[in-house]
Design a protein around this motif. Sequence first.
Motif, PDB file in Angstrom:
ATOM      1  N   CYS A  97       0.865  -1.178   0.000  1.00  0.00           N
ATOM      2  CA  CYS A  97       0.000   0.000   0.000  1.00  0.00           C
ATOM      3  C   CYS A  97       0.904   1.231   0.000  1.00  0.00           C
ATOM      4  O   CYS A  97       2.006   1.218   0.560  1.00  0.00           O
ATOM      5  N   THR A  98       0.428   2.259  -0.670  1.00  0.00           N
ATOM      6  CA  THR A  98       1.255   3.452  -0.877  1.00  0.00           C
ATOM      7  C   THR A  98       0.422   4.715  -0.761  1.00  0.00           C
ATOM      8  O   THR A  98      -0.809   4.685  -0.868  1.00  0.00           O
ATOM      9  N   ARG A  99       1.121   5.831  -0.594  1.00  0.00           N
ATOM     10  CA  ARG A  99       0.512   7.153  -0.694  1.00  0.00           C
ATOM     11  C   ARG A  99       1.396   8.030  -1.560  1.00  0.00           C
ATOM     12  O   ARG A  99       2.640   7.923  -1.500  1.00  0.00           O
ATOM     13  N   ASP A 100       0.757   8.899  -2.314  1.00  0.00           N
ATOM     14  CA  ASP A 100       1.566   9.781  -3.168  1.00  0.00           C
ATOM     15  C   ASP A 100       2.157  10.917  -2.355  1.00  0.00           C
ATOM     16  O   ASP A 100       1.788  11.160  -1.203  1.00  0.00           O
ATOM     17  N   LEU A 101       3.072  11.632  -3.004  1.00  0.00           N
ATOM     18  CA  LEU A 101       3.755  12.747  -2.347  1.00  0.00           C
ATOM     19  C   LEU A 101       2.949  14.033  -2.370  1.00  0.00           C
ATOM     20  O   LEU A 101       3.280  14.990  -1.680  1.00  0.00           O
ATOM     21  N   GLY A 102       1.877  14.024  -3.188  1.00  0.00           N
ATOM     22  CA  GLY A 102       1.131  15.257  -3.406  1.00  0.00           C
ATOM     23  C   GLY A 102       1.580  15.851  -4.724  1.00  0.00           C
ATOM     24  O   GLY A 102       2.754  15.802  -5.057  1.00  0.00           O
ATOM     25  N   GLY A 103       0.668  16.374  -5.491  1.00  0.00           N
ATOM     26  CA  GLY A 103       1.001  16.933  -6.782  1.00  0.00           C
ATOM     27  C   GLY A 103       0.753  15.970  -7.927  1.00  0.00           C
ATOM     28  O   GLY A 103       0.441  16.382  -9.033  1.00  0.00           O
ATOM     29  N   SER A 104       0.935  14.685  -7.698  1.00  0.00           N
ATOM     30  CA  SER A 104       0.656  13.664  -8.706  1.00  0.00           C
ATOM     31  C   SER A 104       0.238  12.380  -8.014  1.00  0.00           C
ATOM     32  O   SER A 104       0.960  11.893  -7.140  1.00  0.00           O
ATOM     33  N   ARG A 105      -0.878  11.828  -8.426  1.00  0.00           N
ATOM     34  CA  ARG A 105      -1.364  10.581  -7.808  1.00  0.00           C
ATOM     35  C   ARG A 105      -0.454   9.409  -8.088  1.00  0.00           C
ATOM     36  O   ARG A 105      -0.571   8.354  -7.470  1.00  0.00           O
ATOM     37  N   TRP A 106       0.462   9.568  -9.043  1.00  0.00           N
ATOM     38  CA  TRP A 106       1.362   8.480  -9.421  1.00  0.00           C
ATOM     39  C   TRP A 106       2.723   8.599  -8.751  1.00  0.00           C
ATOM     40  O   TRP A 106       3.612   7.788  -9.011  1.00  0.00           O
ATOM     41  N   SER A 107       2.925   9.588  -7.918  1.00  0.00           N
ATOM     42  CA  SER A 107       4.207   9.759  -7.223  1.00  0.00           C
ATOM     43  C   SER A 107       4.145   9.036  -5.882  1.00  0.00           C
ATOM     44  O   SER A 107       3.950   9.642  -4.829  1.00  0.00           O
ATOM     45  N   TRP A 108       4.346   7.739  -5.941  1.00  0.00           N
ATOM     46  CA  TRP A 108       4.185   6.887  -4.755  1.00  0.00           C
ATOM     47  C   TRP A 108       5.389   7.053  -3.836  1.00  0.00           C
ATOM     48  O   TRP A 108       6.358   6.301  -3.916  1.00  0.00           O
ATOM     49  N   GLY A 109       5.303   8.010  -2.967  1.00  0.00           N
ATOM     50  CA  GLY A 109       6.457   8.333  -2.139  1.00  0.00           C
ATOM     51  C   GLY A 109       6.501   7.615  -0.812  1.00  0.00           C
ATOM     52  O   GLY A 109       7.565   7.482  -0.203  1.00  0.00           O
ATOM     53  N   TYR A 110       5.349   7.156  -0.348  1.00  0.00           N
ATOM     54  CA  TYR A 110       5.291   6.451   0.926  1.00  0.00           C
ATOM     55  C   TYR A 110       4.784   5.027   0.675  1.00  0.00           C
ATOM     56  O   TYR A 110       3.766   4.842   0.010  1.00  0.00           O
ATOM     57  N   TRP A 111       5.539   4.076   1.229  1.00  0.00           N
ATOM     58  CA  TRP A 111       5.230   2.661   0.993  1.00  0.00           C
ATOM     59  C   TRP A 111       5.165   1.902   2.308  1.00  0.00           C
ATOM     60  O   TRP A 111       5.929   2.177   3.229  1.00  0.00           O
ATOM     61  N   GLY A 112       4.277   0.919   2.357  1.00  0.00           N
ATOM     62  CA  GLY A 112       4.362  -0.055   3.423  1.00  0.00           C
ATOM     63  C   GLY A 112       5.510  -1.006   3.142  1.00  0.00           C
ATOM     64  O   GLY A 112       6.137  -0.950   2.075  1.00  0.00           O
ATOM     65  N   GLN A 113       5.786  -1.875   4.071  1.00  0.00           N
ATOM     66  CA  GLN A 113       6.903  -2.804   3.893  1.00  0.00           C
ATOM     67  C   GLN A 113       6.568  -3.935   2.933  1.00  0.00           C
ATOM     68  O   GLN A 113       7.473  -4.634   2.460  1.00  0.00           O
ATOM     69  N   GLY A 114       5.284  -4.096   2.624  1.00  0.00           N
ATOM     70  CA  GLY A 114       4.868  -5.153   1.715  1.00  0.00           C
ATOM     71  C   GLY A 114       4.511  -6.421   2.452  1.00  0.00           C
ATOM     72  O   GLY A 114       5.066  -6.720   3.516  1.00  0.00           O
ATOM     73  N   THR A 115       3.567  -7.155   1.879  1.00  0.00           N
ATOM     74  CA  THR A 115       3.166  -8.426   2.467  1.00  0.00           C
ATOM     75  C   THR A 115       3.044  -9.478   1.365  1.00  0.00           C
ATOM     76  O   THR A 115       2.461  -9.226   0.310  1.00  0.00           O
ATOM     77  N   GLN A 116       3.647 -10.617   1.588  1.00  0.00           N
ATOM     78  CA  GLN A 116       3.625 -11.702   0.608  1.00  0.00           C
ATOM     79  C   GLN A 116       2.270 -12.401   0.661  1.00  0.00           C
ATOM     80  O   GLN A 116       1.805 -12.795   1.738  1.00  0.00           O
ATOM     81  N   VAL A 117       1.659 -12.554  -0.508  1.00  0.00           N
ATOM     82  CA  VAL A 117       0.427 -13.326  -0.623  1.00  0.00           C
ATOM     83  C   VAL A 117       0.660 -14.430  -1.641  1.00  0.00           C
ATOM     84  O   VAL A 117       1.070 -14.165  -2.779  1.00  0.00           O
ATOM     85  N   THR A 118       0.409 -15.638  -1.236  1.00  0.00           N
ATOM     86  CA  THR A 118       0.543 -16.792  -2.117  1.00  0.00           C
ATOM     87  C   THR A 118      -0.830 -17.409  -2.347  1.00  0.00           C
ATOM     88  O   THR A 118      -1.582 -17.625  -1.382  1.00  0.00           O
ATOM     89  N   VAL A 119      -1.136 -17.644  -3.607  1.00  0.00           N
ATOM     90  CA  VAL A 119      -2.404 -18.295  -3.956  1.00  0.00           C
ATOM     91  C   VAL A 119      -2.101 -19.751  -4.309  1.00  0.00           C
ATOM     92  O   VAL A 119      -1.409 -20.026  -5.298  1.00  0.00           O
ATOM     93  N   SER A 120      -2.580 -20.633  -3.490  1.00  0.00           N
ATOM     94  CA  SER A 120      -2.278 -22.047  -3.675  1.00  0.00           C
ATOM     95  C   SER A 120      -3.299 -22.885  -2.909  1.00  0.00           C
ATOM     96  O   SER A 120      -3.783 -22.476  -1.847  1.00  0.00           O
ATOM     97  N   SER A 121      -3.591 -24.041  -3.471  1.00  0.00           N
ATOM     98  CA  SER A 121      -4.504 -24.954  -2.783  1.00  0.00           C
ATOM     99  C   SER A 121      -3.725 -25.841  -1.813  1.00  0.00           C
ATOM    100  O   SER A 121      -4.335 -26.635  -1.090  1.00  0.00           O
TER     101      SER A 121
END
Length: 121
Positions: A97-121
């Motif tokens: 998950c991210t947030r932009d820096l302001g000024g552009s919605r695509w400037s992902w300046g803030y990030w979470g550390q990330g979470t691994q998701v595996t899809v498997s039966s």
Amino acid sequence: QVQLQESGPGLVKPSQTLSLTCSVSGGSVATNPYYWSWIRQPPGKGLEWIGYMNFGGSTYYNPFLKGRTSISRDTSKNQFTLQLSSVTPNDTAVYYCTRDLGGSRWSWGYWGQGTQVTVSS
């Protein structure tokens, strides 16, 4: 300083719905003019933008995932949530998950550390 933290199950079965939550501190998910995005990175591949919700609650999704994606928020908890339905092993990825820096919605300046998701039966 804005901080983001993803949470959710690390393993999801095919055809089920993946649900992840991003908890935000240091800033409100309802603060103008910011955009809050979900991004993922499959193993061995580049980043893929999934969708965003803006400060007013409006959403926009990647057309390739639009039919399966939903982003919502709980302003009382300062969280926003991703739901991805009908998952397949191709949805295996690290989700950010991210947030932009302001000024552009695509400037992902803030990030979470990330979470691994595996899809498997």
